[in-house]
Enzyme design. Structure first.
Site, PDB file in Angstrom:
ATOM      1  N   GLU A 133      -3.672   7.496  -3.966  1.00 26.25           N
ATOM      2  CA  GLU A 133      -3.742   5.995  -3.277  1.00 26.25           C
ATOM      3  C   GLU A 133      -3.413   5.009  -4.007  1.00 26.25           C
ATOM      4  O   GLU A 133      -4.256   4.888  -5.357  1.00 26.25           O
ATOM      5  CB  GLU A 133      -5.134   5.841  -2.528  1.00 26.25           C
TER       6      GLU A 133
ATOM      7  N   TYR B 201       0.854  -1.152  -0.191  1.00 25.73           N
ATOM      8  CA  TYR B 201       0.089   0.058  -0.029  1.00 25.73           C
ATOM      9  C   TYR B 201       0.817   1.397  -0.086  1.00 25.73           C
ATOM     10  O   TYR B 201       1.949   1.310   0.780  1.00 25.73           O
ATOM     11  CB  TYR B 201      -0.993  -0.124   1.227  1.00 25.73           C
TER      12      TYR B 201
END
Length: 401
Positions: free
Chosen positions: A207, A119
């Site tokens: 993101e 991530y």
């Protein structure tokens, strides 16, 4: 302002970020044509909506056993079948709520082997007034659970705007992701591309989930497999190319209509509609409604210099929400004049045939004239002396209705 995944990846690729090849499709025929342009034999068919959790989502029309909004296809025929099931149907995810979102666009990408998933995100850290980089080795569909259960696995660094991105930032992020050698260099390059994109587009958030190690004939490659970009709407006047990517069908119709009148409107989950001038006063109004035991149905700031037309539009937008059981108007007239607000309230209430309790608190410029307009309107408007009085009265009216 948000954009779709395929648009986000296109922007990132222009700034040197490695992404798999993919082609958007608006129909089943376009999906099949897109797959034929990709190497194969593995394809990924991805529903394009402005919400996360697509892989675990379900389509309302396809029943409990339906597959999610991200599917692997081992042939052109499977791509076609997936496209037929997805397009035009409603995908429900943890972020859409029970109403879901209709899928009108697909993204057909080249299938890749996936090793570890990570991530990586860039966002504005308002506490430090810097861009923050958030990295975790625990990428994938359960990143929210990681944040709650094992927050120590999430690493955050901030970038000083005076120096910008420096080589050591890349090394720190690579270390946080436990990458070494060539993969560490790739991670630093991707971070540089993300940072460049962030600044160049006035982004508020980028993101990447997942960022993945993809084994290949030429060695392991670090690829962005999914991307979500959000931008500062107030900066879009200098990014006409990005503003053209806006998909209004993904936005709340009331919020779209409000933007046309230059109103700051955000729908919430409560039952008391609010119309206020000034963001700070609007926040205080919502807080005092909650303090008295009910919940605001919206944030709506009509601004400092609204016309009667603008106020009428704001009032109509609030009343169009079926969840609204009462309305609180809280105006402090500085630049905004209380008589203009009163004219707008009366005009809107008459036009929509007001059927819910309305409490109005006016103070400031032309307040006497404004109160006279309300008193002589013939409408069942409840006046309030101050903010505390207004909140108590609207809560009592809603509960009594």
């Amino acid at each position: 302002m948000n954009i779709h995944e395929y648009q986000a990846k296109d922007l990132l690729a222009k700034h040197g970020v490695a992404v798999p090849k993919g082609i958007p499709a608006m129909s089943v025929e376009e999906a099949v044509a897109a797959a034929k342009e990709l190497p194969g034999p593995l394809y990924v068919v991805k529903a394009q909506i402005h919400a996360g959790g697509r892989g675990k989502g379900k389509f309302k029309e396809l029943g409990a056993d339906a597959k999610g909004g991200v599917r692997l296809a081992n042939s052109i025929e499977e791509v076609e079948a997936a496209a037929k099931e997805m397009l035009g149907n409603t995908l429900v995810t943890v972020q859409t709520g029970e109403e879901g979102k209709q899928v009108n666009r697909l993204y057909i990408t080249d299938g890749v082997d996936i090793g570890n998933e990570f991530y990586l995100a860039l966002l504005v850290d308002r506490a430090t007034s810097r861009i923050a980089v958030v990295a975790s080795t625990e990428g994938g569909m359960d990143i929210e659970d990681v944040a709650h259960k094992t927050p120590e696995k999430i690493h955050t660094i901030t970038i000083d705007p005076a120096t910008g991105l420096m080589p050591h930032h890349g090394r720190v992020v690579a270390a946080a992701l436990e990458l070494k050698g060539d993969l560490a260099k790739q991670a630093a390059k991707i971070l540089a591309g993300l940072y460049k994109t962030f600044l160049a587009t006035d982004a508020e958030q980028i993101e990447i989930n997942p960022l993945a190690i993809c084994p290949g004939d030429d060695g392991d490659q670090l690829l962005v497999l999914d991307a979500k970009l959000g931008f500062d709407g107030n900066a879009m006047f200098r990014h006409a190319d990005i503003e053209e990517l806006r998909d209004i069908t993904e936005e709340d119709p009331a919020e779209v209509e409000a933007s046309e009148y230059d109103l700051a409107y955000i729908k919430l989950d409560g039952n008391i509609g609010c119309m206020v001038n000034g963001a700070g006063l609007a926040m205080a109004t919502m807080d005092i409604i909650k303090l008295n035991g009910e919940f605001p149905a919206n944030f709506l700031d009509v601004g400092g210099g609204a016309s009667t037309e603008k106020v009428t539009a704001a009032f109509k937008i609030i009343l169009r929400d079926p969840a609204v059981k009462g309305i609180l108007v809280n105006i402090f007239g500085g630049i905004m004049k209380c008589d203009i607000i009163a004219d707008g309230i009366v005009a809107a209430a008459k036009e929509v045939n007001l059927s819910v309790p309305l409490v109005v608190r006016l103070e400031g410029t032309n307040v006497k004239k404004g109160k006279e307009i309300l008193e002589n309107s013939g409408l069942p408007i409840v006046p309030a002396n101050d903010l505390g009085d207004a909140a108590k009265k609207i809560v009592a009216e809603v509960r009594a209705a």
